[in-house]
Design a protein around this motif. Structure first.
Motif, PDB file in Angstrom:
ATOM      1  N   ARG A   1      14.505   7.643 -14.874  1.00  0.00           N
ATOM      2  CA  ARG A   1      13.338   7.816 -14.009  1.00  0.00           C
ATOM      3  C   ARG A   1      13.171   6.610 -13.088  1.00  0.00           C
ATOM      4  NH1 ARG A   1      10.658   8.804 -10.693  1.00  0.00           N
ATOM      5  NH2 ARG A   1       8.571   9.719 -10.551  1.00  0.00           N
ATOM      6  N   LEU A   2      13.507   5.432 -13.577  1.00  0.00           N
ATOM      7  CA  LEU A   2      13.336   4.225 -12.781  1.00  0.00           C
ATOM      8  C   LEU A   2      14.278   4.156 -11.587  1.00  0.00           C
ATOM      9  CD1 LEU A   2      12.819   1.345 -15.390  1.00  0.00           C
ATOM     10  CD2 LEU A   2      11.196   2.104 -13.659  1.00  0.00           C
ATOM     11  N   LEU A   3      15.526   4.580 -11.769  1.00  0.00           N
ATOM     12  CA  LEU A   3      16.522   4.401 -10.712  1.00  0.00           C
ATOM     13  C   LEU A   3      16.140   5.118  -9.411  1.00  0.00           C
ATOM     14  CD1 LEU A   3      19.822   4.513 -12.796  1.00  0.00           C
ATOM     15  CD2 LEU A   3      18.840   2.540 -11.599  1.00  0.00           C
ATOM     16  N   PRO A   4      15.815   6.423  -9.438  1.00  0.00           N
ATOM     17  CA  PRO A   4      15.419   7.060  -8.171  1.00  0.00           C
ATOM     18  C   PRO A   4      14.108   6.502  -7.618  1.00  0.00           C
ATOM     19  CG  PRO A   4      15.129   8.575 -10.020  1.00  0.00           C
ATOM     20  CD  PRO A   4      15.873   7.394 -10.537  1.00  0.00           C
ATOM     21  N   THR A   5      13.214   6.084  -8.518  1.00  0.00           N
ATOM     22  CA  THR A   5      11.963   5.491  -8.043  1.00  0.00           C
ATOM     23  C   THR A   5      12.236   4.179  -7.326  1.00  0.00           C
ATOM     24  OG1 THR A   5      10.770   6.484  -9.904  1.00  0.00           O
ATOM     25  CG2 THR A   5       9.669   4.698  -8.739  1.00  0.00           C
ATOM     26  N   ALA A   6      13.160   3.387  -7.848  1.00  0.00           N
ATOM     27  CA  ALA A   6      13.526   2.126  -7.209  1.00  0.00           C
ATOM     28  C   ALA A   6      14.130   2.364  -5.834  1.00  0.00           C
ATOM     29  CB  ALA A   6      14.500   1.353  -8.087  1.00  0.00           C
ATOM     30  N   HIS A   7      14.952   3.387  -5.714  1.00  0.00           N
ATOM     31  CA  HIS A   7      15.522   3.720  -4.403  1.00  0.00           C
ATOM     32  C   HIS A   7      14.410   4.088  -3.420  1.00  0.00           C
ATOM     33  CE1 HIS A   7      19.537   3.321  -5.806  1.00  0.00           C
ATOM     34  NE2 HIS A   7      19.557   4.421  -6.542  1.00  0.00           N
ATOM     35  N   ARG A   8      13.407   4.825  -3.891  1.00  0.00           N
ATOM     36  CA  ARG A   8      12.298   5.225  -3.029  1.00  0.00           C
ATOM     37  C   ARG A   8      11.485   4.008  -2.600  1.00  0.00           C
ATOM     38  NH1 ARG A   8       9.803   8.627  -6.433  1.00  0.00           N
ATOM     39  NH2 ARG A   8      11.541  10.055  -6.110  1.00  0.00           N
ATOM     40  N   VAL A   9      11.248   3.095  -3.543  1.00  0.00           N
ATOM     41  CA  VAL A   9      10.507   1.881  -3.216  1.00  0.00           C
ATOM     42  C   VAL A   9      11.269   1.040  -2.200  1.00  0.00           C
ATOM     43  CG1 VAL A   9       9.729  -0.336  -4.156  1.00  0.00           C
ATOM     44  CG2 VAL A   9       9.213   1.784  -5.381  1.00  0.00           C
ATOM     45  N   THR A  10      12.574   0.890  -2.399  1.00  0.00           N
ATOM     46  CA  THR A  10      13.390   0.104  -1.479  1.00  0.00           C
ATOM     47  C   THR A  10      13.326   0.704  -0.076  1.00  0.00           C
ATOM     48  OG1 THR A  10      14.890  -0.737  -3.169  1.00  0.00           O
ATOM     49  CG2 THR A  10      15.751  -0.623  -0.924  1.00  0.00           C
TER      50      THR A  10
ATOM     51  N   THR B   1       0.832  -1.200   0.000  1.00  0.00           N
ATOM     52  CA  THR B   1       0.000   0.000   0.000  1.00  0.00           C
ATOM     53  C   THR B   1       0.867   1.251   0.000  1.00  0.00           C
ATOM     54  OG1 THR B   1      -1.801  -1.134   1.138  1.00  0.00           O
ATOM     55  CG2 THR B   1      -1.780   1.263   1.270  1.00  0.00           C
ATOM     56  N   ARG B   2       2.008   1.171   0.662  1.00  0.00           N
ATOM     57  CA  ARG B   2       2.920   2.324   0.693  1.00  0.00           C
ATOM     58  C   ARG B   2       3.489   2.655  -0.678  1.00  0.00           C
ATOM     59  NH1 ARG B   2       6.973   1.216   5.768  1.00  0.00           N
ATOM     60  NH2 ARG B   2       5.519   1.649   7.476  1.00  0.00           N
ATOM     61  N   VAL B   3       3.747   1.637  -1.489  1.00  0.00           N
ATOM     62  CA  VAL B   3       4.459   1.890  -2.749  1.00  0.00           C
ATOM     63  C   VAL B   3       3.521   2.045  -3.937  1.00  0.00           C
ATOM     64  CG1 VAL B   3       6.488   0.650  -1.912  1.00  0.00           C
ATOM     65  CG2 VAL B   3       4.816  -0.548  -3.313  1.00  0.00           C
ATOM     66  N   ARG B   4       2.239   1.705  -3.791  1.00  0.00           N
ATOM     67  CA  ARG B   4       1.321   1.851  -4.928  1.00  0.00           C
ATOM     68  C   ARG B   4       1.268   3.279  -5.457  1.00  0.00           C
ATOM     69  NH1 ARG B   4      -2.172  -1.893  -1.928  1.00  0.00           N
ATOM     70  NH2 ARG B   4      -1.920  -3.954  -2.865  1.00  0.00           N
TER      71      ARG B   4
ATOM     72  N   SER C   1      10.918   2.515   1.218  1.00  0.00           N
ATOM     73  CA  SER C   1       9.579   2.290   1.759  1.00  0.00           C
ATOM     74  C   SER C   1       9.393   0.861   2.219  1.00  0.00           C
ATOM     75  CB  SER C   1       8.514   2.631   0.707  1.00  0.00           C
ATOM     76  OG  SER C   1       8.541   4.001   0.368  1.00  0.00           O
ATOM     77  N   LEU C   2       9.881  -0.097   1.422  1.00  0.00           N
ATOM     78  CA  LEU C   2       9.694  -1.509   1.757  1.00  0.00           C
ATOM     79  C   LEU C   2      10.583  -1.956   2.904  1.00  0.00           C
ATOM     80  CD1 LEU C   2       9.451  -3.013  -1.840  1.00  0.00           C
ATOM     81  CD2 LEU C   2       7.600  -2.719  -0.204  1.00  0.00           C
ATOM     82  N   SER C   3      11.634  -1.213   3.164  1.00  0.00           N
ATOM     83  CA  SER C   3      12.574  -1.626   4.207  1.00  0.00           C
ATOM     84  C   SER C   3      12.232  -1.037   5.570  1.00  0.00           C
ATOM     85  CB  SER C   3      14.002  -1.217   3.821  1.00  0.00           C
ATOM     86  OG  SER C   3      14.393  -1.885   2.638  1.00  0.00           O
ATOM     87  N   LEU C   4      11.234  -0.152   5.610  1.00  0.00           N
ATOM     88  CA  LEU C   4      10.818   0.430   6.882  1.00  0.00           C
ATOM     89  C   LEU C   4      10.091  -0.629   7.697  1.00  0.00           C
ATOM     90  CD1 LEU C   4       9.429   3.900   5.742  1.00  0.00           C
ATOM     91  CD2 LEU C   4      11.563   3.468   6.952  1.00  0.00           C
ATOM     92  N   THR C   5      10.334  -0.634   8.978  1.00  0.00           N
ATOM     93  CA  THR C   5       9.617  -1.575   9.845  1.00  0.00           C
ATOM     94  C   THR C   5       8.238  -1.037  10.135  1.00  0.00           C
ATOM     95  OG1 THR C   5      10.552  -0.498  11.790  1.00  0.00           O
ATOM     96  CG2 THR C   5      11.712  -2.415  10.931  1.00  0.00           C
ATOM     97  N   MET C   6       7.294  -1.951  10.302  1.00  0.00           N
ATOM     98  CA  MET C   6       5.909  -1.581  10.578  1.00  0.00           C
ATOM     99  C   MET C   6       5.748  -1.266  12.068  1.00  0.00           C
ATOM    100  SD  MET C   6       4.470  -1.633   7.690  1.00  0.00           S
ATOM    101  CE  MET C   6       2.736  -1.647   8.091  1.00  0.00           C
TER     102      MET C   6
ATOM    103  N   GLY D   1      14.063  -5.379   2.511  1.00  0.00           N
ATOM    104  CA  GLY D   1      14.964  -6.012   3.463  1.00  0.00           C
ATOM    105  C   GLY D   1      16.018  -6.777   2.692  1.00  0.00           C
ATOM    106  N   GLY D   2      16.120  -8.089   2.937  1.00  0.00           N
ATOM    107  CA  GLY D   2      17.094  -8.903   2.221  1.00  0.00           C
ATOM    108  C   GLY D   2      16.537  -9.588   0.993  1.00  0.00           C
ATOM    109  N   THR D   3      15.295  -9.298   0.636  1.00  0.00           N
ATOM    110  CA  THR D   3      14.659  -9.931  -0.517  1.00  0.00           C
ATOM    111  C   THR D   3      14.818  -9.060  -1.754  1.00  0.00           C
ATOM    112  OG1 THR D   3      13.000 -10.995   0.897  1.00  0.00           O
ATOM    113  CG2 THR D   3      12.493 -10.837  -1.452  1.00  0.00           C
TER     114      THR D   3
END
Length: 250
Positions: free
Chosen positions: A234-243, A85-88, A245-250, A210-212
């Motif tokens: 455009r993809l490279l900075p977006t990928a960094h942003r996604v990583t 939901t964070r990365v959509r 977001s996905l690496s933040l702990t809930m 994380g490690g995935t």
């Protein structure tokens, strides 16, 4: 109609037992859980047996009940949904900016799986006529993952997957595939030049949860090949942003 209240009551009672069991880290016996939930002991026994059978509770050797693995799976799945939901919104912005369908994949249990696709009327997704689990060698998304794997993990994947000839452009030998992965001119981005579907090209870059390892990519008609450099940037900075977001702990 007469059975509905009974079914609803049973569900409510089961939830009350789960809540009561969750409050006891070292487990609690049936009599205690029945007392805490106000349930007749016979009813509590019946529901506890059902919850144990279905994996929502686990019965300890001393007779106590604790939460089971099934609930942990639900928690993990819910956490994954929350992370997606964070990365959509990020994927939606990418789709709108590039007028291309955006995809997110992850390497899970030895397979490359699509986790999210964000498309629209002006950015249709590619027809996934062959599942990604059988087409990692022919898609930019799959190749972005394979490029990031260590040698042993990559060899393991290739040993378990046939490099099927999906189009006249598909690479079907492991040696040539690895050579191209190691010498891609847009690194760390990789491309799919009509290797999965004729008339469609794709660009993808790696992401991590994380490690995935996973990949973020877009698909577009072949006549937009000249935009590959722009898409990569455009993809490279977006990928960094996604990583992030996905690496933040809930």
């Amino acid at each position: 109609m007469g059975a509905s209240p009974t079914l609803i009551s049973s569900v409510q009672r089961a939830f009350r037992l789960l809540e009561a069991a969750s409050a006891h880290e070292n487990g609690a016996p049936a009599k205690q859980l029945a007392r805490e939930t106000g349930l007749p002991l016979g009813t509590a026994y019946h529901l506890l047996r059902t919850l144990v059978h279905d994996g929502y509770l686990r019965k300890l050797d001393d007779g106590g009940f604790v939460l089971g693995d099934r609930l942990q799976s639900l928690h993990t799945g819910g956490r994954g949904q929350a992370l997606l939901t964070r990365v959509r919104p990020v994927l939606s912005a990418l789709r709108d900016e590039l007028s291309s369908a955006a995809y997110l994949t992850f390497y899970e249990d030895g397979e490359i799986r699509v986790s999210e696709v964000v498309d629209g009327p002006r950015a249709p997704r590619v027809d996934l006529w062959v599942g990604f689990e059988d087409a990692g060698h022919a898609t930019a998304l799959g190749k972005a993952v394979l490029r990031e794997l260590d040698d042993d993990s990559r060899k393991d994947y290739l040993s378990r997957h046939t490099l099927n000839d999906l189009t006249p452009h598909t690479v079907t030998t492991a040696v040539e595939l690895i050579r191209r992965l190691e010498n891609t001119p847009l690194a760390p981005a990789v491309t799919d030049l009509e290797e999965y579907a004729l008339g469609t090209v794709c660009v993808a870059v790696p992401v991590y949860s994380g490690g995935t390892v996973g990949s973020l990519g877009v698909s577009m008609p072949r006549n937009r090949l000249d935009r590959f450099d722009e898409v990569r940037e455009r993809l490279l900075p977006t990928a960094h942003r996604v990583t992030r977001s996905l690496s933040l702990t809930m």
